[in-house]
Design an enzyme around this catalytic site. Structure first.
Site, PDB file in Angstrom:
ATOM      1  N   PHE A   1       0.857  -1.180   0.000  1.00 41.62           N
ATOM      2  CA  PHE A   1       0.000   0.000   0.000  1.00 41.62           C
ATOM      3  C   PHE A   1       0.893   1.229   0.000  1.00 41.62           C
ATOM      4  O   PHE A   1       2.079   1.165   0.365  1.00 41.62           O
ATOM      5  CB  PHE A   1      -0.898   0.010   1.245  1.00 41.62           C
ATOM      6  CG  PHE A   1      -2.369  -0.163   0.955  1.00 41.62           C
ATOM      7  CD1 PHE A   1      -2.804  -1.163   0.113  1.00 41.62           C
ATOM      8  CD2 PHE A   1      -3.318   0.644   1.552  1.00 41.62           C
ATOM      9  CE1 PHE A   1      -4.157  -1.347  -0.144  1.00 41.62           C
ATOM     10  CE2 PHE A   1      -4.667   0.479   1.315  1.00 41.62           C
ATOM     11  CZ  PHE A   1      -5.096  -0.522   0.456  1.00 41.62           C
TER      12      PHE A   1
ATOM     13  N   GLN B   1      -8.296  14.011   4.797  1.00 43.67           N
ATOM     14  CA  GLN B   1      -7.674  13.277   3.694  1.00 43.67           C
ATOM     15  C   GLN B   1      -8.650  13.092   2.534  1.00 43.67           C
ATOM     16  O   GLN B   1      -9.777  12.644   2.720  1.00 43.67           O
ATOM     17  CB  GLN B   1      -7.209  11.903   4.176  1.00 43.67           C
ATOM     18  CG  GLN B   1      -6.460  11.114   3.118  1.00 43.67           C
ATOM     19  CD  GLN B   1      -5.871   9.837   3.680  1.00 43.67           C
ATOM     20  OE1 GLN B   1      -6.556   8.836   3.820  1.00 43.67           O
ATOM     21  NE2 GLN B   1      -4.581   9.883   4.019  1.00 43.67           N
TER      22      GLN B   1
ATOM     23  N   HIS C   1      -8.963  10.876  -0.479  1.00 49.09           N
ATOM     24  CA  HIS C   1      -8.440   9.647  -1.093  1.00 49.09           C
ATOM     25  C   HIS C   1      -8.306   9.891  -2.589  1.00 49.09           C
ATOM     26  O   HIS C   1      -9.212  10.423  -3.230  1.00 49.09           O
ATOM     27  CB  HIS C   1      -9.398   8.487  -0.828  1.00 49.09           C
ATOM     28  CG  HIS C   1      -8.818   7.136  -1.107  1.00 49.09           C
ATOM     29  ND1 HIS C   1      -8.515   6.709  -2.376  1.00 49.09           N
ATOM     30  CD2 HIS C   1      -8.477   6.123  -0.279  1.00 49.09           C
ATOM     31  CE1 HIS C   1      -8.030   5.478  -2.312  1.00 49.09           C
ATOM     32  NE2 HIS C   1      -7.985   5.110  -1.043  1.00 49.09           N
TER      33      HIS C   1
ATOM     34  N   LEU D   1     -15.559   4.850  -2.998  1.00 46.45           N
ATOM     35  CA  LEU D   1     -14.143   4.497  -2.880  1.00 46.45           C
ATOM     36  C   LEU D   1     -13.708   3.430  -3.871  1.00 46.45           C
ATOM     37  O   LEU D   1     -14.400   2.434  -4.082  1.00 46.45           O
ATOM     38  CB  LEU D   1     -13.857   4.003  -1.462  1.00 46.45           C
ATOM     39  CG  LEU D   1     -12.392   3.708  -1.139  1.00 46.45           C
ATOM     40  CD1 LEU D   1     -11.566   4.986  -1.182  1.00 46.45           C
ATOM     41  CD2 LEU D   1     -12.280   3.047   0.235  1.00 46.45           C
TER      42      LEU D   1
ATOM     43  N   GLU E   1      -7.246   1.369  -2.502  1.00 46.15           N
ATOM     44  CA  GLU E   1      -5.826   1.467  -2.824  1.00 46.15           C
ATOM     45  C   GLU E   1      -5.238   0.102  -3.173  1.00 46.15           C
ATOM     46  O   GLU E   1      -4.178   0.001  -3.772  1.00 46.15           O
ATOM     47  CB  GLU E   1      -5.086   2.077  -1.639  1.00 46.15           C
ATOM     48  CG  GLU E   1      -3.694   2.577  -1.951  1.00 46.15           C
ATOM     49  CD  GLU E   1      -3.157   3.456  -0.826  1.00 46.15           C
ATOM     50  OE1 GLU E   1      -1.930   3.496  -0.673  1.00 46.15           O
ATOM     51  OE2 GLU E   1      -3.965   4.103  -0.136  1.00 46.15           O
TER      52      GLU E   1
ATOM     53  N   ARG F   1      -1.070   9.137   0.052  1.00 49.54           N
ATOM     54  CA  ARG F   1      -2.335   9.556  -0.551  1.00 49.54           C
ATOM     55  C   ARG F   1      -2.387  11.045  -0.860  1.00 49.54           C
ATOM     56  O   ARG F   1      -2.980  11.448  -1.864  1.00 49.54           O
ATOM     57  CB  ARG F   1      -3.495   9.162   0.374  1.00 49.54           C
ATOM     58  CG  ARG F   1      -3.722   7.669   0.419  1.00 49.54           C
ATOM     59  CD  ARG F   1      -4.786   7.285   1.398  1.00 49.54           C
ATOM     60  NE  ARG F   1      -5.096   5.852   1.277  1.00 49.54           N
ATOM     61  CZ  ARG F   1      -5.957   5.217   2.061  1.00 49.54           C
ATOM     62  NH1 ARG F   1      -6.596   5.877   3.009  1.00 49.54           N
ATOM     63  NH2 ARG F   1      -6.177   3.927   1.893  1.00 49.54           N
TER      64      ARG F   1
ATOM     65  N   HIS G   1     -12.368  11.479   2.371  1.00 41.06           N
ATOM     66  CA  HIS G   1     -12.263  10.097   2.814  1.00 41.06           C
ATOM     67  C   HIS G   1     -12.067   9.926   4.312  1.00 41.06           C
ATOM     68  O   HIS G   1     -12.696   9.072   4.925  1.00 41.06           O
ATOM     69  CB  HIS G   1     -11.097   9.431   2.060  1.00 41.06           C
ATOM     70  CG  HIS G   1     -10.897   7.988   2.382  1.00 41.06           C
ATOM     71  ND1 HIS G   1     -11.876   7.035   2.159  1.00 41.06           N
ATOM     72  CD2 HIS G   1      -9.837   7.312   2.906  1.00 41.06           C
ATOM     73  CE1 HIS G   1     -11.423   5.846   2.521  1.00 41.06           C
ATOM     74  NE2 HIS G   1     -10.194   5.986   3.001  1.00 41.06           N
TER      75      HIS G   1
ATOM     76  N   ARG H   1      -2.625  10.233   6.733  1.00 42.53           N
ATOM     77  CA  ARG H   1      -2.671   8.826   7.140  1.00 42.53           C
ATOM     78  C   ARG H   1      -2.208   7.915   6.015  1.00 42.53           C
ATOM     79  O   ARG H   1      -2.591   8.096   4.861  1.00 42.53           O
ATOM     80  CB  ARG H   1      -4.095   8.435   7.552  1.00 42.53           C
ATOM     81  CG  ARG H   1      -4.229   6.951   7.890  1.00 42.53           C
ATOM     82  CD  ARG H   1      -5.636   6.606   8.336  1.00 42.53           C
ATOM     83  NE  ARG H   1      -6.628   6.737   7.284  1.00 42.53           N
ATOM     84  CZ  ARG H   1      -6.879   5.813   6.357  1.00 42.53           C
ATOM     85  NH1 ARG H   1      -6.164   4.701   6.306  1.00 42.53           N
ATOM     86  NH2 ARG H   1      -7.829   6.018   5.461  1.00 42.53           N
TER      87      ARG H   1
END
Length: 598
Positions: free
Chosen positions: A121, A234, A236, A250, A253, A310, A376, A411
């Site tokens: 990730f 955040q 995304h 979503l 990822e 991200r 997100h 994050r």
């Protein structure tokens, strides 16, 4: 006013997602009586929408991985603002919490040798996300809810908490109502754990489900707690952009972790041009090197730039669209079909395959997806003690997305699910210990009655503003003026807009009765959404720099001095005010680890 039900417990847990369930388990294991209150049905919390996996340094794929590397990745990803004590606890304890889930029945994907598989990730040096296809959050919830029920927690579903009750400066319980009937419930408790999740529904385009209206942040703030890091929201990088009915949904990822690449309208794999100086040398410098890494040669080759953090990927996508190189519907292309065969895609990404097939008419085993940034996750939230998750309000704890500190300014993907189980466990255990030997405080019936009258106020009005239109206006304001790139002019406008809408909320009218009344539910939610919006705007105005998920076009560079402080929000004479507090400095050994990797 009549309260139809009253319940008494040692520990009240508000929120039935991953953090709430894990807190309830920890508290019951410690011998406490526990009430677990969920806004939706048990098993339907927003945690189920976390798809890609949970980060833990199990070292199943790479023996070099360990908690120190995970700690370093988290601290670097957070752009200097993470609480190092929380990051250390998270990195150290995640492996045990994941193995615990497995022992309780979670069916993680396996590697050929039988060990738990782990996928790559963004921002993680090694592939360390334990996963269940792309349905990891669903498996986590299934496992935790079964165990919480087995341990004896009392479950209250479809029950919305709208007020924490504070007696002599200490939290004493909460007022709530049953969503199907509108009847009021009073929970008396010796301690309370907030685990209410995020706040993304304050924006128009979001991956968040309907519950994520910032309830816990507002409940804590109204009770006297401090908020921290609220400017860091955040976005995304990969949400669906077409059709409009699912914009923002979503796209995990995990698609990029399994080899998916980002391209613009010219067919260019553009992320190679957006590697920040901080990460130079950590990512592949050519498509050939990136492809070799995807194919499995991960010792001699570096990971693809699509796996950057991200914040970096989201800003790169926005830059491509603004430069006129976007996809037909205002995003970019994400394609895994050229890197993996159809059966592999269907096995590893079953939800994504069905999601695009059913909602967009796109077969991701053949065609590219159109994706773009979507609201997100909130890195900011309620300020807590790094070890116990206690807020500044005695007896009140917070864990999961509602709490601040672990993620700093950005994050890393996969850290959210392990955050839930690490700090959910810590909060539940600490709350149970705190509750021991305490008497339930007596509550002032007059204060309770006043709170009920306030909750029912819109039913007494006629001809007032419709709550749905007010919610829609707020979401559009936040989308347009407090989005992925911000300016002082827009933020000042947003601050005035939010204050105006708060005034309008007091004149809203709701028709009908209390049973099954979505207008009333929305009116209640708006109290939290407006508090969240005001907090984000105020913090974004005060942080005059660009860092992590917070981008100020008028202050495009990071300010070294601001990189050493967090913004803390408090209620002062009925108004929200902001102060700075130093970021806790890690010991020398951890500082060297973060900066040099030694």
């Amino acid at each position: 006013m009549e309260i139809q039900e009253r319940h008494e417990h040692d520990v009240l847990v508000i929120g039935a997602g991953g953090a709430g369930l894990r807190a309830a388990i920890a508290a019951t294991e410690a011998g406490a009586s526990v009430a677990l209150v969920g806004k939706s049905l048990l098993g339907k919390a927003h945690t189920v929408m976390a798809e890609g996996g949970m980060a833990a340094a199990l070292a199943n794929n790479r023996p070099e991985d360990n908690w120190r590397v995970h700690f370093r990745d988290t601290m670097r990803g957070g752009k200097g603002l993470c609480d190092w004590r929380m990051a250390r606890a998270h990195a150290r304890e995640s492996p045990d919490r994941v193995r615990e889930l497995e022992a309780w029945g979670a069916l993680f994907d396996r590697a050929p040798d039988g060990r738990m598989n782990q996928r790559p990730f963004g921002g993680h040096t090694y592939g360390r996300l334990a996963h269940v296809g792309d349905r990891t959050g669903l498996e986590m919830i299934r496992t935790l809810q079964d165990h919480a029920v087995h341990e004896g927690a009392d479950i209250f579903m479809e029950c919305t908490v709208f007020r924490l009750v504070v007696v002599d400066g200490r939290v004493a319980g909460a007022l709530a109502y049953w969503r199907p009937t509108g009847e009021f419930v009073l929970f008396r408790a010796r301690t309370v754990v907030l685990a209410t999740g995020g706040l993304g529904k304050a924006w128009k385009v979001t991956s968040n489900s309907w519950e994520c209206t910032g309830d816990g942040v507002a409940l804590a703030y109204d009770a006297g707690a401090e908020l921290m890091g609220m400017e860091f929201v955040q976005f995304h990088p990969t949400g669906m952009v077409w059709p409009p009915s699912v914009r923002g949904t979503l796209v995990t990822e995990g698609v990029r972790g399994e080899g998916g690449v980002l391209t613009n309208s010219e067919g260019e794999r553009f992320m190679f041009r957006y590697v920040p100086e901080m990460f130079e040398g950590d990512y592949a410098e050519s498509e050939a090197e990136a492809d070799r890494w995807v194919e499995g040669d991960r010792v001699a080759n570096r990971r693809p730039p699509e796996l950057l953090t991200r914040d970096v990927v989201a800003k790169a996508i926005v830059a491509e669209v603004e430069a006129g190189r976007g996809s037909p519907h205002g995003g970019v292309f994400l394609d895994i079909s050229g890197k993996r065969d159809p059966e592999y895609i269907k096995a590893k990404l079953p939800s994504m395959y069905h999601q695009f097939k059913e909602l967009a008419g796109v077969d991701i085993t053949i065609d590219a997806m159109e994706v773009g940034p979507t609201t997100h996750y909130a890195m900011g939230g309620v300020k807590v003690h790094p070890e116990t998750a206690l807020t500044c309000v005695p007896g009140l704890y917070a864990a999961g997305e509602v709490a601040a500190g672990l993620h700093g300014g950005n994050r890393l993907g996969g850290n959210s699910l392990s955050d839930l189980i690490v700090f959910g466990q810590r909060a539940g255990a600490a709350a149970a210990e705190d509750a021991k030997g305490r008497d339930l405080p007596e509550m002032d019936e007059g204060d309770l009655d006043a709170a009920l009258r306030e909750a029912l106020a819109p039913f007494a009005r006629e001809g007032g503003r419709n709550p749905f239109s007010l919610q829609e206006e707020l979401q559009q304001i936040m989308q347009d003026k407090v989005g992925i790139a911000r300016t002082e002019a827009h933020l000042v406008e947003a601050r005035e807009d939010v204050r105006r809408l708060r005034g309008a909320l007091e004149s809203c009218a709701v028709e009908g009765g209390r049973a099954f009344n979505p207008g009333w539910h929305t009116w209640i939610d708006l109290h939290a959404m407006l508090t969240v919006a005001e907090a984000v705007v105020l913090a974004a105005l005060e942080r005059r720099e660009s860092r992590g998920a917070h981008t100020r076009i008028d202050y495009p560079d990071a300010d070294p001095q601001l990189g050493r402080v967090n913004l803390v929000l408090r209620s002062s004479d009925g108004r929200m005010s902001a102060d700075t507090e130093p970021v806790p400095e890690p010991p020398e050994e951890f500082r060297r680890l973060i900066e040099e990797g030694v």
